[in-house]
Write a protein that holds these residues in place. Sequence first.
Motif, mmCIF file in Angstrom:
data_model
loop_
_atom_site.group_PDB
_atom_site.id
_atom_site.type_symbol
_atom_site.label_atom_id
_atom_site.label_comp_id
_atom_site.label_asym_id
_atom_site.label_seq_id
_atom_site.Cartn_x
_atom_site.Cartn_y
_atom_site.Cartn_z
ATOM 1 N N ASN A 16 0.979 -1.332 -0.021
ATOM 2 C CA ASN A 16 -0.053 0.120 -0.173
ATOM 3 C C ASN A 16 0.788 1.332 0.096
ATOM 4 O O ASN A 16 0.358 2.298 0.206
ATOM 5 C CB ASN A 16 -0.795 -0.159 1.128
ATOM 6 C CG ASN A 16 -0.268 -0.002 2.494
ATOM 7 O OD1 ASN A 16 0.712 -0.224 2.636
ATOM 8 N ND2 ASN A 16 -0.905 0.104 3.614
ATOM 9 N N SER A 93 -3.799 -2.613 -2.396
ATOM 10 C CA SER A 93 -4.555 -2.118 -0.978
ATOM 11 C C SER A 93 -3.849 -3.098 0.149
ATOM 12 O O SER A 93 -4.115 -2.857 1.174
ATOM 13 C CB SER A 93 -6.060 -2.696 -1.045
ATOM 14 O OG SER A 93 -6.114 -4.069 -1.709
ATOM 15 N N SER A 94 -2.958 -4.049 -0.362
ATOM 16 C CA SER A 94 -2.144 -4.845 0.771
ATOM 17 C C SER A 94 -1.004 -5.246 0.011
ATOM 18 O O SER A 94 -0.730 -4.838 -1.135
ATOM 19 C CB SER A 94 -2.824 -6.032 1.234
ATOM 20 O OG SER A 94 -3.168 -7.231 0.313
#
Length: 108
Positions: A16, A93-94
């Motif tokens: 991220n 997102s990760s």
Amino acid sequence: MASEVLKVAIKNACSNSETKLIDGASGHTYTVLSVTICETGNAAESFNLYTMDDGGGTDNYIYFAQALGAKETFEHTGRIVLEGTDMLGIIASSGDLDVVVSYLDQTL
């Protein structure tokens, strides 16, 4: 002397925070042939794929909050041209995206 060289950039576990896929250099033109993104953590994610002109601070989004399912692969095959110190980057997102970029590096 001018040259044209096919290259590949491979980035594992993109997270991220910003990951530079291609960090341009003066005197070069880069033609991105494909970007393949694979989710490896068995959880749905999203990503932003973008360029920055001349290494500046403004993101120019190609994909914004693009959904990617668990253990799925996404492929972008449209051409993207970067000139000089332009940059191609991704934010996930990760930390479970692997990215492969195939591109042509041309020098003047």
